[in-house]
Enzyme design. Structure first.
Site, PDB file in Angstrom:
ATOM      1  N   PHE A 198       0.856  -1.192   0.000  1.00 41.33           N
ATOM      2  CA  PHE A 198       0.000   0.000   0.000  1.00 41.33           C
ATOM      3  C   PHE A 198       0.885   1.232   0.000  1.00 41.33           C
ATOM      4  O   PHE A 198       1.749   1.387   0.858  1.00 41.33           O
ATOM      5  CB  PHE A 198      -0.936   0.034   1.211  1.00 41.33           C
ATOM      6  CG  PHE A 198      -1.871   1.223   1.160  1.00 41.33           C
ATOM      7  CD1 PHE A 198      -2.977   1.232   0.328  1.00 41.33           C
ATOM      8  CD2 PHE A 198      -1.607   2.371   1.912  1.00 41.33           C
ATOM      9  CE1 PHE A 198      -3.818   2.340   0.238  1.00 41.33           C
ATOM     10  CE2 PHE A 198      -2.441   3.481   1.835  1.00 41.33           C
ATOM     11  CZ  PHE A 198      -3.550   3.461   0.994  1.00 41.33           C
ATOM     12  N   ASP A 239       9.245   2.689   1.513  1.00 43.10           N
ATOM     13  CA  ASP A 239       8.037   3.346   2.019  1.00 43.10           C
ATOM     14  C   ASP A 239       7.957   3.071   3.520  1.00 43.10           C
ATOM     15  O   ASP A 239       7.497   2.012   3.950  1.00 43.10           O
ATOM     16  CB  ASP A 239       6.799   2.815   1.283  1.00 43.10           C
ATOM     17  CG  ASP A 239       5.506   3.481   1.789  1.00 43.10           C
ATOM     18  OD1 ASP A 239       5.548   4.146   2.846  1.00 43.10           O
ATOM     19  OD2 ASP A 239       4.464   3.317   1.119  1.00 43.10           O
ATOM     20  N   LYS A 241       2.758   9.522   8.539  1.00 41.47           N
ATOM     21  CA  LYS A 241       1.975   9.095   9.717  1.00 41.47           C
ATOM     22  C   LYS A 241       2.503   9.594  11.079  1.00 41.47           C
ATOM     23  O   LYS A 241       2.050  10.612  11.571  1.00 41.47           O
ATOM     24  CB  LYS A 241       1.796   7.586   9.689  1.00 41.47           C
ATOM     25  CG  LYS A 241       0.896   7.159   8.515  1.00 41.47           C
ATOM     26  CD  LYS A 241       0.299   5.780   8.686  1.00 41.47           C
ATOM     27  CE  LYS A 241      -0.862   5.552   7.732  1.00 41.47           C
ATOM     28  NZ  LYS A 241      -0.528   4.770   6.538  1.00 41.47           N
TER      29      LYS A 241
HETATM   30  C1  LIG Z   1      -0.854   5.046   5.161  1.00 41.81           C
HETATM   31  C2  LIG Z   1       0.194   4.682   4.185  1.00 41.81           C
HETATM   32  C3  LIG Z   1       0.407   5.430   3.008  1.00 41.81           C
HETATM   33  C4  LIG Z   1      -0.480   6.588   2.607  1.00 41.81           C
HETATM   34  O1  LIG Z   1      -0.397   7.642   3.517  1.00 41.81           O
HETATM   35  P1  LIG Z   1      -1.478   8.842   3.412  1.00 41.81           P
HETATM   36  O2  LIG Z   1      -0.985   9.820   4.446  1.00 41.81           O
HETATM   37  O3  LIG Z   1      -2.810   8.263   3.730  1.00 41.81           O
HETATM   38  O4  LIG Z   1      -1.408   9.392   2.036  1.00 41.81           O
HETATM   39  C5  LIG Z   1       1.454   5.074   2.180  1.00 41.81           C
HETATM   40  N1  LIG Z   1       2.246   4.037   2.489  1.00 41.81           N
HETATM   41  C6  LIG Z   1       2.083   3.287   3.593  1.00 41.81           C
HETATM   42  C7  LIG Z   1       3.016   2.153   3.878  1.00 41.81           C
HETATM   43  C8  LIG Z   1       1.039   3.579   4.476  1.00 41.81           C
HETATM   44  O5  LIG Z   1       0.861   2.818   5.554  1.00 41.81           O
END
Ligand SMILES: *Cc1c(COP(=O)(O)O)cnc(C)c1O
Length: 394
Positions: free
Chosen positions: A134, A221, A250
């Site tokens: 994701f 990521d 986050k």
């Molecule tokens: C939550 C998340 C995202 C997206 O972050 P947003 O602030 O909602 O755009 C991208 N990568 C990972 C691994 C995530 O957990």
């Protein structure tokens, strides 16, 4: 929970919301309008890593709000430069671009990969991404995401991505042998939305080697894994490697919207004036909050604390759920914890809510816990006892 029912007619129906609204928070607890308290084992999806209403973050925000909220990236922003210094000091990276979310941090990473490719004369630079990943909801990041539900209805997707199974080094090597357009790999050190999938210990090391051999960028990521959650400030620091690009968000702002794309070495020099930008990105308010977050994580040793708490919780889960045939796996890294069950268990979220416990279920059958790094041993035990009781049907 009746008094918490909210009229949502004028909101786009993008979310399936639980029938509760919180009015205040403190540490590991949230409170609804009826004064009912909830132990928060999710922290708004790994956002409030320091817990709710953390005094130091609150003070930084209040002071900055009373001084100056926003100027523009047309001008110098000392707090932004200070935050970049702190992030580079803690990570070993060289330069930072600030956006407002995880998706934007990944967008910056993808744009850096394309600059890297074009600089090498590759006309269709391609990024390797993984199944069940994701990366966000913008067009580039939903294309990179390995989940059809996230993509469906939004075609045409972008070009320039090629997908491999997660934790499969051989598949990446095969692409290296066959696809000269590849310029980078984008991967989560632990897959969060994908169900707290933890790869082999040397997965990132092997990806680093493939990237080195092929002049690709290793882009991590760390939107969910970063900011102390897995036991080190960033998860890759447990592997003894340096990535070329790291995206985080986050937990960085503890609730103020901020994302960061960190780059190292040659990758840090690819963005030039005019290449990229964001009106709000890295404004004085969010940077003041994030400085307080980074300082608190470092000064209080919260990453190491996350590792200790995570071990404690896994051990207790293993004891309490021993012999339970519904439990397929109990796993975690720091305070990313999963209990995988044999059958779908989405209903546990509502049951937990009724008992004053906030948890998440992802992938249908994986209970996901992302509790605050600042919780006490007793709060950690309480979460485990509550979740174990729910799973045991008691
Ligand atoms: C939550 C998340 C995202 C997206 O972050 P947003 O602030 O909602 O755009 C991208 N990568 C990972 C691994 C995530 O957990």
């Amino acid at each position: 929970m009746a008094s918490s029912t909210v009229q949502t007619t004028h909101l786009m129906q993008t979310y399936g919301r639980l029938p509760v609204a919180f009015v205040r928070g403190e540490g590991a607890y949230l409170e609804d309008a009826d004064g009912k308290r909830y132990l928060d084992a999710l922290t708004g999806l790994a956002v409030a890593g320091l817990g709710h209403a953390h005094p130091r973050v609150t003070q930084a925000i209040a002071e900055q709000a009373a001084t100056l909220l926003h100027t523009s990236n047309l001008y110098e922003i000392p707090k932004q430069a200070e935050l970049a210094d702190k992030l580079c000091a803690v990570s070993g990276m060289d330069r930072v671009f600030f956006g407002n979310s995880g998706a934007e941090a990944n967008e910056a990473a993808i744009k850096i990969a394309r600059l890297h490719g074009h600089k090498k004369g590759i006309k269709s630079p391609t990024v390797v991404v993984t199944d069940s990943s994701f990366h966000g909801r913008t067009m580039a990041t939903l294309t990179a995401t390995g989940n059809r539900k996230v993509q469906a209805g939004f075609e045409p997707l972008l070009r320039g991505f090629v997908r491999v199974p997660y934790n499969d080094v051989e598949a990446v090597q095969q692409i290296a042998d066959n696809n000269p357009d590849v310029v980078a790999i984008l991967v989560e050190p632990v897959q969060g939305e994908g169900g707290i999938k933890i790869p082999a210990n040397d997965y990132l090391n092997k990806l680093r080697s493939i990237c080195d051999a092929n002049d690709w960028l290793l882009m991590l990521d760390e939107v969910q894994t970063g900011n102390g959650r897995t036991g080190t400030y960033f998860a890759y620091q447990q592997c003894g490697i340096m990535p070329d690009v790291v995206a985080t968000a986050k937990g960085l702002g503890n609730g103020v919207p901020i994302g960061a794309c960190l780059a190292w070495g040659r990758a840090a020099e690819l963005m030039q004036p005019g290449n990229h930008g964001s009106t709000f990105g890295g404004n004085p308010l969010v940077c003041a909050a994030a400085i307080a977050v980074v300082d608190t994580i470092n000064e209080e040793g919260l990453a190491a604390r996350a590792a200790v708490l995570g071990e404690r919780m896994l051990e207790r889960f293993n004891t309490l759920l021993q012999g339970n045939n519904d439990v397929v796996d109990i796993r975690g890294k720091g305070l990313m914890i999963a209990i995988e069950l044999a059958q779908d268990c989405a209903g546990l979220v509502t049951q937990a809510l009724e008992r004053g416990l906030l948890i998440n279920v992802t992938q249908g059958n994986v209970v996901r816990l992302l509790p605050p790094l600042t919780m006490s041993d007793a709060e950690a035990d309480q979460i485990v006892d509550g979740v174990a009781a729910l799973i045991s049907g008691s």
